[in-house]
Design a protein around this motif. Structure first.
Motif, PDB file in Angstrom:
ATOM      1  N   GLN A   3      -9.017   0.242   2.297  1.00 14.98           N
ATOM      2  CA  GLN A   3      -8.803   1.514   1.598  1.00 14.98           C
ATOM      3  C   GLN A   3      -8.872   2.652   2.583  1.00 14.98           C
ATOM      4  O   GLN A   3      -9.736   2.683   3.464  1.00 14.98           O
ATOM      5  CB  GLN A   3      -9.859   1.706   0.510  1.00 14.98           C
ATOM      6  N   VAL A   4      -7.947   3.594   2.417  1.00 16.60           N
ATOM      7  CA  VAL A   4      -7.877   4.787   3.259  1.00 16.60           C
ATOM      8  C   VAL A   4      -7.989   5.991   2.333  1.00 16.60           C
ATOM      9  O   VAL A   4      -7.152   6.149   1.425  1.00 16.60           O
ATOM     10  CB  VAL A   4      -6.551   4.830   4.042  1.00 16.60           C
ATOM     11  N   VAL A   5      -9.002   6.806   2.522  1.00 18.08           N
ATOM     12  CA  VAL A   5      -9.259   7.905   1.597  1.00 18.08           C
ATOM     13  C   VAL A   5      -9.413   9.216   2.354  1.00 18.08           C
ATOM     14  O   VAL A   5     -10.298   9.334   3.214  1.00 18.08           O
ATOM     15  CB  VAL A   5     -10.519   7.639   0.761  1.00 18.08           C
ATOM     16  N   GLU A   6      -8.559  10.176   2.030  1.00 21.38           N
ATOM     17  CA  GLU A   6      -8.622  11.507   2.650  1.00 21.38           C
ATOM     18  C   GLU A   6      -9.459  12.450   1.791  1.00 21.38           C
ATOM     19  O   GLU A   6      -9.542  12.289   0.571  1.00 21.38           O
ATOM     20  CB  GLU A   6      -7.222  12.112   2.796  1.00 21.38           C
ATOM     21  N   THR A  23     -11.600   8.334   5.691  1.00 23.69           N
ATOM     22  CA  THR A  23     -12.498   7.196   5.857  1.00 23.69           C
ATOM     23  C   THR A  23     -11.767   5.905   5.517  1.00 23.69           C
ATOM     24  O   THR A  23     -11.050   5.832   4.517  1.00 23.69           O
ATOM     25  CB  THR A  23     -13.732   7.351   4.958  1.00 23.69           C
ATOM     26  N   VAL A  24     -11.951   4.914   6.364  1.00 21.73           N
ATOM     27  CA  VAL A  24     -11.341   3.605   6.173  1.00 21.73           C
ATOM     28  C   VAL A  24     -12.431   2.595   5.829  1.00 21.73           C
ATOM     29  O   VAL A  24     -13.466   2.542   6.513  1.00 21.73           O
ATOM     30  CB  VAL A  24     -10.583   3.148   7.435  1.00 21.73           C
ATOM     31  N   VAL A 100      -0.556  -2.389  14.519  1.00 22.96           N
ATOM     32  CA  VAL A 100       0.669  -3.097  14.862  1.00 22.96           C
ATOM     33  C   VAL A 100       1.329  -3.687  13.615  1.00 22.96           C
ATOM     34  O   VAL A 100       2.221  -3.097  13.031  1.00 22.96           O
ATOM     35  CB  VAL A 100       0.427  -4.162  15.939  1.00 22.96           C
ATOM     36  N   THR A 101       0.880  -4.860  13.178  1.00 24.00           N
ATOM     37  CA  THR A 101       1.524  -5.499  12.028  1.00 24.00           C
ATOM     38  C   THR A 101       0.877  -5.122  10.707  1.00 24.00           C
ATOM     39  O   THR A 101       1.354  -5.512   9.647  1.00 24.00           O
ATOM     40  CB  THR A 101       1.492  -7.025  12.170  1.00 24.00           C
ATOM     41  N   LEU A 102      -0.199  -4.355  10.771  1.00 33.85           N
ATOM     42  CA  LEU A 102      -0.885  -3.895   9.562  1.00 33.85           C
ATOM     43  C   LEU A 102      -0.860  -2.375   9.550  1.00 33.85           C
ATOM     44  O   LEU A 102      -1.194  -1.743  10.555  1.00 33.85           O
ATOM     45  CB  LEU A 102      -2.330  -4.399   9.532  1.00 33.85           C
ATOM     46  N   ASN A 103      -0.485  -1.805   8.431  1.00 38.26           N
ATOM     47  CA  ASN A 103      -0.351  -0.359   8.336  1.00 38.26           C
ATOM     48  C   ASN A 103      -0.760   0.091   6.949  1.00 38.26           C
ATOM     49  O   ASN A 103      -0.272  -0.455   5.949  1.00 38.26           O
ATOM     50  CB  ASN A 103       1.100   0.034   8.617  1.00 38.26           C
ATOM     51  N   TYR A 104      -1.653   1.066   6.878  1.00 38.38           N
ATOM     52  CA  TYR A 104      -2.181   1.506   5.585  1.00 38.38           C
ATOM     53  C   TYR A 104      -2.123   3.021   5.481  1.00 38.38           C
ATOM     54  O   TYR A 104      -2.358   3.730   6.482  1.00 38.38           O
ATOM     55  CB  TYR A 104      -3.639   1.047   5.419  1.00 38.38           C
ATOM     56  N   TRP A 105      -1.836   3.494   4.269  1.00 39.29           N
ATOM     57  CA  TRP A 105      -1.763   4.931   3.992  1.00 39.29           C
ATOM     58  C   TRP A 105      -2.767   5.310   2.919  1.00 39.29           C
ATOM     59  O   TRP A 105      -3.030   4.552   1.982  1.00 39.29           O
ATOM     60  CB  TRP A 105      -0.375   5.305   3.486  1.00 39.29           C
TER      61      TRP A 105
END
Length: 115
Positions: A3-6, A23-24, A100-105
């Protein structure tokens, strides 16, 4: 699950400052290059700043000298310090975690610069 939370967006007057945080969770934060992007109404998403695992940074020309990206691996957090804000900085700001092969927004946080 990653989880990526702004957080930290809001309304600020021209010339003011804001600090965004991202925060990741769910993964090893230090393994990711991190970036801030923004999307203004009617425009495409654009790069604001990135920071590598080793701490090297890149900035868009439009924010150089005004914005600073930093990371705290102990807190799993990346920051964007924004100074001397302009109305054209108004946008939804998104955090990105890249491995690289993993990308989260994240879902974004709105920054509005207006008097």
């Amino acid at each position: 699950q990653v989880q990526v939370v702004e957080s930290g967006g809001g309304l600020v007057q021209p010339g003011g400052s804001l600090r965004l945080s991202c925060t990741v969770s769910g993964s090893i934060f230090s393994m990711y290059a991190m970036g801030w992007y923004r999307q203004a109404p009617g425009k495409q998403r654009e790069l604001v700043a990135t920071i590598t695992r080793g701490g090297s940074t890149i900035y868009a020309d439009s924010v150089k000298g005004r914005f600073t990206i930093s990371r705290d691996n102990a807190k799993n957090t990346v920051y964007l310090q924004m100074n001397s804000l302009k109305p054209e900085d108004t946008a939804v700001y998104y955090c990105n975690a890249d491995r690289v092969t993993l990308n989260y927004w994240g879902k974004g946080t709105l920054v509005t610069v207006s008097s």
